[in-house]
Design an enzyme around this catalytic site. Sequence first.
Site, PDB file in Angstrom:
ATOM      1  N   HIS A  95      -8.323  -6.862  -7.636  1.00 55.22           N
ATOM      2  CA  HIS A  95      -7.049  -6.978  -6.902  1.00 55.22           C
ATOM      3  C   HIS A  95      -5.956  -7.266  -7.920  1.00 55.22           C
ATOM      4  O   HIS A  95      -6.215  -7.858  -8.972  1.00 55.22           O
ATOM      5  CB  HIS A  95      -7.203  -8.149  -5.925  1.00 55.22           C
ATOM      6  CG  HIS A  95      -6.059  -8.362  -4.986  1.00 55.22           C
ATOM      7  ND1 HIS A  95      -4.898  -9.006  -5.357  1.00 55.22           N
ATOM      8  CD2 HIS A  95      -5.904  -8.043  -3.669  1.00 55.22           C
ATOM      9  CE1 HIS A  95      -4.087  -9.083  -4.315  1.00 55.22           C
ATOM     10  NE2 HIS A  95      -4.673  -8.502  -3.276  1.00 55.22           N
ATOM     11  N   ASP A 117     -13.326 -14.476  -8.551  1.00 53.16           N
ATOM     12  CA  ASP A 117     -12.391 -14.368  -7.436  1.00 53.16           C
ATOM     13  C   ASP A 117     -13.201 -14.198  -6.154  1.00 53.16           C
ATOM     14  O   ASP A 117     -13.792 -13.139  -5.921  1.00 53.16           O
ATOM     15  CB  ASP A 117     -11.471 -13.159  -7.686  1.00 53.16           C
ATOM     16  CG  ASP A 117     -10.534 -12.881  -6.522  1.00 53.16           C
ATOM     17  OD1 ASP A 117     -10.617 -13.573  -5.495  1.00 53.16           O
ATOM     18  OD2 ASP A 117      -9.717 -11.939  -6.659  1.00 53.16           O
ATOM     19  N   CYS A 119      -3.146  -3.534  -2.743  1.00 51.42           N
ATOM     20  CA  CYS A 119      -2.931  -4.326  -3.972  1.00 51.42           C
ATOM     21  C   CYS A 119      -4.088  -4.132  -4.950  1.00 51.42           C
ATOM     22  O   CYS A 119      -4.519  -5.095  -5.611  1.00 51.42           O
ATOM     23  CB  CYS A 119      -2.746  -5.807  -3.665  1.00 51.42           C
ATOM     24  SG  CYS A 119      -1.271  -6.127  -2.711  1.00 51.42           S
ATOM     25  N   LYS A 127      -7.936 -16.089   4.530  1.00 47.95           N
ATOM     26  CA  LYS A 127      -8.940 -15.030   4.660  1.00 47.95           C
ATOM     27  C   LYS A 127     -10.264 -15.582   5.188  1.00 47.95           C
ATOM     28  O   LYS A 127     -11.232 -14.852   5.352  1.00 47.95           O
ATOM     29  CB  LYS A 127      -9.154 -14.342   3.314  1.00 47.95           C
ATOM     30  CG  LYS A 127      -7.916 -13.564   2.836  1.00 47.95           C
ATOM     31  CD  LYS A 127      -8.219 -12.734   1.631  1.00 47.95           C
ATOM     32  CE  LYS A 127      -6.971 -12.284   0.901  1.00 47.95           C
ATOM     33  NZ  LYS A 127      -6.231 -11.227   1.606  1.00 47.95           N
ATOM     34  N   GLN A 185     -12.539 -12.346  -1.205  1.00 47.16           N
ATOM     35  CA  GLN A 185     -13.146 -11.479  -0.190  1.00 47.16           C
ATOM     36  C   GLN A 185     -14.626 -11.783   0.033  1.00 47.16           C
ATOM     37  O   GLN A 185     -15.265 -11.119   0.844  1.00 47.16           O
ATOM     38  CB  GLN A 185     -12.982 -10.003  -0.593  1.00 47.16           C
ATOM     39  CG  GLN A 185     -11.553  -9.527  -0.616  1.00 47.16           C
ATOM     40  CD  GLN A 185     -10.892  -9.483   0.766  1.00 47.16           C
ATOM     41  OE1 GLN A 185     -11.556  -9.563   1.794  1.00 47.16           O
ATOM     42  NE2 GLN A 185      -9.573  -9.388   0.780  1.00 47.16           N
TER      43      GLN A 185
HETATM   44  N1  PLP Z   1      -8.301 -11.368  -4.678  1.00 49.90           N
HETATM   45  C1  PLP Z   1      -8.741 -10.504  -3.756  1.00 49.90           C
HETATM   46  C2  PLP Z   1     -10.050  -9.806  -3.963  1.00 49.90           C
HETATM   47  C3  PLP Z   1      -7.991 -10.267  -2.607  1.00 49.90           C
HETATM   48  O1  PLP Z   1      -8.429  -9.417  -1.680  1.00 49.90           O
HETATM   49  C4  PLP Z   1      -6.766 -10.945  -2.455  1.00 49.90           C
HETATM   50  C5  PLP Z   1      -5.921 -10.678  -1.277  1.00 49.90           C
HETATM   51  O2  PLP Z   1      -6.060  -9.698  -0.594  1.00 49.90           O
HETATM   52  C6  PLP Z   1      -6.359 -11.834  -3.447  1.00 49.90           C
HETATM   53  C7  PLP Z   1      -7.153 -12.030  -4.541  1.00 49.90           C
HETATM   54  C8  PLP Z   1      -5.089 -12.581  -3.333  1.00 49.90           C
HETATM   55  O3  PLP Z   1      -5.133 -13.444  -2.233  1.00 49.90           O
HETATM   56  P1  PLP Z   1      -3.842 -14.239  -1.775  1.00 49.90           P
HETATM   57  O4  PLP Z   1      -2.777 -13.199  -1.556  1.00 49.90           O
HETATM   58  O5  PLP Z   1      -4.250 -14.905  -0.523  1.00 49.90           O
HETATM   59  O6  PLP Z   1      -3.502 -15.183  -2.871  1.00 49.90           O
END
Ligand code: PLP
Length: 602
Positions: free
Chosen positions: A320, A397, A561, A423, A400
């Site tokens: 992401h 990370d 993204c 999420k 998800q």
């Molecule tokens: N990492 C992953 C894999 C994501 O899917 C997302 C958001 O969709 C993020 C990081 C960033 O999350 P946030 O926007 O809640 O900080």
Amino acid sequence: MPDPTSLPTVEPPGFPGLPDAGVLQEMANAFFRALPGDAREVPPPPAMAGPGFAPPSVPVPPAATPVVPSVPVPVPFAILPLTPDVNPGSIADQNRSVAPSLYLTGFSASRPAFERKAIPALDRSLPNEAELKALLADRAPARGPVAPTGGGAMSSPTSEPYFLRPLPAPTSFPAAPTLPAGGRTALVPPAARPAAGAGFDPSVIRKDFPILTERVGGKPLVWLDNAATTQKPRAVIERLVWFYEHENSNIHRAAHTLAARATDAYEAAREDVRAFLNAGSSDEIVFVRGATEGINLVAETWGRANIGAGDEILITGLEHHANIVPWYRLAKAVGATLRVAPVDDKGDVIVEAFAGLLGPRTRLVSLTQVSNALGTVTPAALLVAMAHAAGAKVLVDGAQSVPHMPTDVRALDADWFVFSGHKVFGPTGIGALYGKKAILDAMPPYQGGGNMIADVTFEAISYQPPPSRFEAGTGNIADAVGLGAALTYLSSLGLAAVAAHEHALIEDCVRQLKTVSGVRIVGDPAERAGVVSFVIEGINTEEVGRRLAQDGIAVRAGHHCAQPVLRRFGLESTVRPSFAIYNTHDDVEALIGAIRRIRVGA
Ligand code: PLP
């Protein structure tokens, strides 16, 4: 309190199972016989559960004539000794004169962690017999409300306490894969998927989510945009209302009752996050705005201090933007190189290529556990072990992954782990960064301000230890508490059962999508969680999203993204239905039916 040496000892039977009601009654009676006139300071409750932890011995009077005649014990929540306790932890460190709280202390059947339920509304005095009965039955005592903290239950006039629902059997965490000897397929052993637990019923779960009864454009809402954000259960919504109605205060810094309540609730939420991640200590949990802020925090603190010119940062091609941009910026700023482990045609990280990119200059590896664009589940534990073997630190990370599978940061052995509350059925604007204690201890502060300092003069400033060092200013207190409620709720369903349910939905969705002509599913990873990405020949993705919305079906259409991974597949955008605990096969049918209609009209 009774003199423990003058009382015989009863071992609660069968840890982590439930002691019987008679033992509980005796404990309660012993407690009440010994009530002092006023609450007074006693040692803090026993240490949290961990490997080898045994429940404490419980003193009971020799000849117990029950004072409390019958105590209904909620099925999944066994209440052990009652422990009067003066606000422990951070608040006690700051100011010993704050109002005392009383805790019901016990074990949850879903989670063998020691849980405490604060009763801060009792205004410096201990509960009387009738109130205790109400508390044990999980009703609000007549004198005042029972405030849920941590794993406690939410009583409300409109909904039954959420922990009273029978829980599925406790889940066990899968062992981390070991480093492979040979070929690629051996690297990703097929996960043993337990059948969805008998107690897991999405039609019951749906009732916990008020928004799912919404109609949009006259159609029932079909929420398949969970990878963007999840809906919130009543347990979270009511917890937030409760916080603002009964606990709201700034934390840590005041001697008054609401400051104690708010601090207790906030720190109990930190403990909920710790338990959910299976971290070793709540000092390893930093509240942040979300995964994005967690990654930026590590990049700007540890990264700035430890990565220099000529060093390398390794990420994967699945990431992401939140796990690309902070490292790109850091690399540019310090003269380091950003390397990217490629992804194969199925959407899996090519592990041999990842291994080849690790080297003596690799200082840091940052990788996702689940791709938000393709749903790929990466062999994260394996990649972490490989990175460690190369001498690099690793951030995982989990944005998800946490809603879809059990998380165990100790088994994963990541140095840092980040996720976002929204999420995982919690509020927006709150998330957590886990970091190994020794690493957090050595990290410089992220932002400066209140809360994070130990002492300030114009000449010198000293900082708090973690996690406070990284929580400058007034944090998102209520939403942290809401996040704790969300994690408690999700844990109560059993993450293994959640994974099995969602896996069945995704398999159904993929199987049916394959039968629709003109539909191309993007990626076919060895293991998929949460997400399916596809495009329809001849119709742009935004149009597909718009047409699905007319049928009440919410999906995301766009680049998610994650532009680099979509471009790896020659695409700028896909349609992405994403699944969660409350989705059903009817939702899949609705989606497939709508896609067929779009195809016919195309
Ligand atoms: N990492 C992953 C894999 C994501 O899917 C997302 C958001 O969709 C993020 C990081 C960033 O999350 P946030 O926007 O809640 O900080």
